[in-house]
Design an enzyme around this catalytic site. Structure first.
Site, PDB file in Angstrom:
ATOM      1  N   TRP A 154       0.875  -1.180   0.000  1.00  0.00           N
ATOM      2  CA  TRP A 154       0.000   0.000   0.000  1.00  0.00           C
ATOM      3  C   TRP A 154       0.911   1.228   0.000  1.00  0.00           C
ATOM      4  CZ3 TRP A 154      -1.925   2.598   4.949  1.00  0.00           C
ATOM      5  CH2 TRP A 154      -2.886   3.567   4.673  1.00  0.00           C
ATOM      6  N   ASP A 235      -0.473  -5.326   9.431  1.00  0.00           N
ATOM      7  CA  ASP A 235      -1.511  -4.370   9.052  1.00  0.00           C
ATOM      8  C   ASP A 235      -2.693  -5.211   8.577  1.00  0.00           C
ATOM      9  OD1 ASP A 235      -3.105  -2.351   8.174  1.00  0.00           O
ATOM     10  OD2 ASP A 235      -1.716  -1.588   6.646  1.00  0.00           O
ATOM     11  N   LYS A 271     -13.120  -0.852   5.977  1.00  0.00           N
ATOM     12  CA  LYS A 271     -13.638  -1.708   4.910  1.00  0.00           C
ATOM     13  C   LYS A 271     -14.677  -2.694   5.427  1.00  0.00           C
ATOM     14  CE  LYS A 271      -9.807  -0.083   3.139  1.00  0.00           C
ATOM     15  NZ  LYS A 271      -9.444   0.583   1.919  1.00  0.00           N
TER      16      LYS A 271
HETATM   17  N1  KET Z   1      -3.658  -0.543   5.324  1.00  0.00           N
HETATM   18  C1  KET Z   1      -3.863  -0.978   4.076  1.00  0.00           C
HETATM   19  C2  KET Z   1      -3.105  -2.147   3.580  1.00  0.00           C
HETATM   20  C3  KET Z   1      -4.786  -0.296   3.270  1.00  0.00           C
HETATM   21  O1  KET Z   1      -4.979  -0.739   2.045  1.00  0.00           O
HETATM   22  C4  KET Z   1      -5.477   0.819   3.752  1.00  0.00           C
HETATM   23  C5  KET Z   1      -6.392   1.585   2.894  1.00  0.00           C
HETATM   24  C6  KET Z   1      -5.238   1.200   5.084  1.00  0.00           C
HETATM   25  C7  KET Z   1      -4.310   0.494   5.834  1.00  0.00           C
HETATM   26  C8  KET Z   1      -5.873   2.365   5.736  1.00  0.00           C
HETATM   27  O2  KET Z   1      -7.201   2.395   5.783  1.00  0.00           O
HETATM   28  P1  KET Z   1      -7.978   3.321   6.828  1.00  0.00           P
HETATM   29  O3  KET Z   1      -9.039   3.944   6.051  1.00  0.00           O
HETATM   30  O4  KET Z   1      -7.012   4.296   7.378  1.00  0.00           O
HETATM   31  O5  KET Z   1      -8.464   2.360   7.859  1.00  0.00           O
HETATM   32  N2  KET Z   1      -6.379   1.508   1.630  1.00  0.00           N
HETATM   33  C9  KET Z   1      -7.274   2.142   0.669  1.00  0.00           C
HETATM   34  C10 KET Z   1      -7.603   3.579   0.910  1.00  0.00           C
HETATM   35  C11 KET Z   1      -6.416   4.478   1.082  1.00  0.00           C
HETATM   36  O6  KET Z   1      -5.475   4.457   0.284  1.00  0.00           O
HETATM   37  O7  KET Z   1      -6.452   5.254   2.056  1.00  0.00           O
HETATM   38  C12 KET Z   1      -6.710   1.904  -0.719  1.00  0.00           C
HETATM   39  O8  KET Z   1      -5.628   1.296  -0.863  1.00  0.00           O
HETATM   40  O9  KET Z   1      -7.369   2.279  -1.699  1.00  0.00           O
END
Ligand code: KET
Length: 424
Positions: A154, A235, A271
């Site tokens: 990510w 993560d 998610k």
């Molecule tokens: N870790 C991973 C691996 C991840 O893909 C995301 C979010 C997050 C943490 C953080 O999510 P949060 O909303 O802070 O709980 N990924 C998607 C959104 C982004 O980039 O913020 C994405 O990859 O599209």
């Protein structure tokens, strides 16, 4: 007297001219920041007036009409909260009830570590905030340490540990040739890293590749990480999105726990409960004993206090209301399964559409990969063509958010992918 005041006036006048000059140059050397590779795609999508546009960029679940989803269990929890809960500050570590329920999901309902109070845990600003808090904690107590990050990962992982001033190293993960895990190289990198390094692992539904180690491979990874005295940091942003079942998706964590690791863990409800904008998650660190856990938690709180003081209350209330009620939890589990199933259905549909169009390429990986994303193998140039010619928005690494694919747009998407890849 008069002379003196004239001088002081002149001085103050001169200093205010100087001051004005200073002020006007305060931000003169600030260049615009580079666009975020993921959230920048959403910005570009929103700015496109085309009625055909499709957003398979950000990892956010949509229903089959392409609309954002609020889960039924969340709606019900909100009804129950409305007019009853107060809006006082949470403690620095967040909602104790929410954290308790969240730990059970990862460590298990009957976890000995929970019973023995060996887990230092705080509510975090979703998964991002959990990672960042850990990175800051790592930097504060192991300032010379490094973090090993999978290739690819990510994109924000790199920003997080960079801004926390932790040196980054990488380890092999994905093999572009096989479109699967580069297990041998991964194991070599674990072996070759200096003893006692930090390793960042995706607990399930690896982003962006959709490739997870098998259970056997996780066991070997766990063994080797232990043998080297590394610290595993997980993560887990997609618990439930790999198999449809959050319990099964905790498999990797459970293997590591069984092997006696001390570990760190970031959890997110963005998610799997669709609470994206509520920013609710949890950072936990499994410690040697209760005393250590108390100390670690107090330090995590001390990191939080000058940054955001305490986390937001509403999302935490939603989560604790759902997970604290057997019926609502059951409904949640059903809805998680439903989201995972719709995504799996769209994988099959996308692959079948491409095959029907007579694509000369293999698209097996679309259905082999799991979780929210398909790491398609499209090149940045092909992605640019999809955007410029077809108004299809995705990250330039070729990642397709399958959560944005619907019965209505899958044919259009397949056709566009076929057009930009058929002569490749
Ligand atoms: N870790 C991973 C691996 C991840 O893909 C995301 C979010 C997050 C943490 C953080 O999510 P949060 O909303 O802070 O709980 N990924 C998607 C959104 C982004 O980039 O913020 C994405 O990859 O599209």
């Amino acid at each position: 007297m008069a002379m003196r005041s004239l001088i002081s006036e002149r001085v103050s006048c001169r200093s205010s001219v100087l001051g004005a000059r200073w002020m006007s140059s305060w931000w003169r050397n600030v260049e615009p920041a580079a666009k975020d590779p993921i959230l920048g795609v959403t910005e570009a999508f929103l700015a496109d007036p085309s009625p055909d546009k499709v957003n398979v960029g950000v990892g956010a679940y949509r229903d089959d009409n392409g609309k954002p989803v609020v889960l039924e269990c969340v709606r019900e929890a909100e009804r129950r909260i409305a007019g009853t809960a107060n809006m006082e500050y949470l403690p620095m570590g967040g909602s104790v009830k929410m954290v308790e329920e969240t730990l059970k999901l990862a460590y298990g309902d009957n976890s000995e570590f929970i019973k023995d109070k060996r887990i230092a845990a705080v509510q975090s600003l979703s998964g991002t905030g959990a990672c960042r808090l850990f990175a800051d904690f790592q930097n504060r107590f192991h300032p010379d340490s490094q973090i090993y990050i999978p290739v690819p990962t990510w994109s924000n992982h790199h920003n997080i540990w960079r801004d926390a001033h932790v040196t980054q190293r990488t380890f092999h993960y994905y093999h572009p040739g096989t479109k699967g895990l580069d297990f041998a190289a991964l194991m070599d990198d674990i072996k070759n890293a200096p003893n006692g390094s930090f390793f960042l692992l995706h607990a399930c539904a690896h982003n962006p590749t959709g490739v997870d180690p098998s259970e056997e491979q996780w066991k070997e990874i766990s063994y080797q990480i232990k043998a080297k005295g590394h610290f595993p940091f997980f993560d887990m942003a997609y618990q439930g999105f790999a198999s449809g079942d959050p319990e099964r998706d905790a498999k990797a964590i459970r293997i590591f726990l069984k092997d006696g690791h001390l570990l760190g863990l970031a959890q997110s409800y963005a998610k799997n409960m669709g609470l994206y904008g509520q920013r609710v998650g949890c950072l936990s660190v499994l410690c040697e004993d209760e005393k250590q856990a108390v100390a670690v938690k107090s330090q995590l709180q001390q990191l939080a206090r000058p940054m955001y003081s305490n986390p937001p209350v509403h999302g935490a209330l939603i989560v604790s209301t759902i997970l604290g009620d057997a019926e609502l939890k059951k409904l949640w589990l059903k809805e998680v399964q439903g989201m995972a199933d719709r995504i799996i259905g769209m994988r099959t549909a996308l692959r079948e559409n491409l095959e029907k169009l007579g694509s000369p390429l293999s698209w097996k990986h679309i259905t082999n990969q799991i979780g929210m994303f398909c790491y398609s193998g499209l090149t940045p140039e092909q992605v640019d063509r999809l955007t410029d010619e077809y108004h299809i928005y995705m990250t330039r690494n070729g990642r397709i958010s399958m959560a944005g694919v619907t019965t209505g747009n899958v044919g259009y998407l397949a056709n566009a992918i076929h057009e930009v890849t058929k002569s490749a």
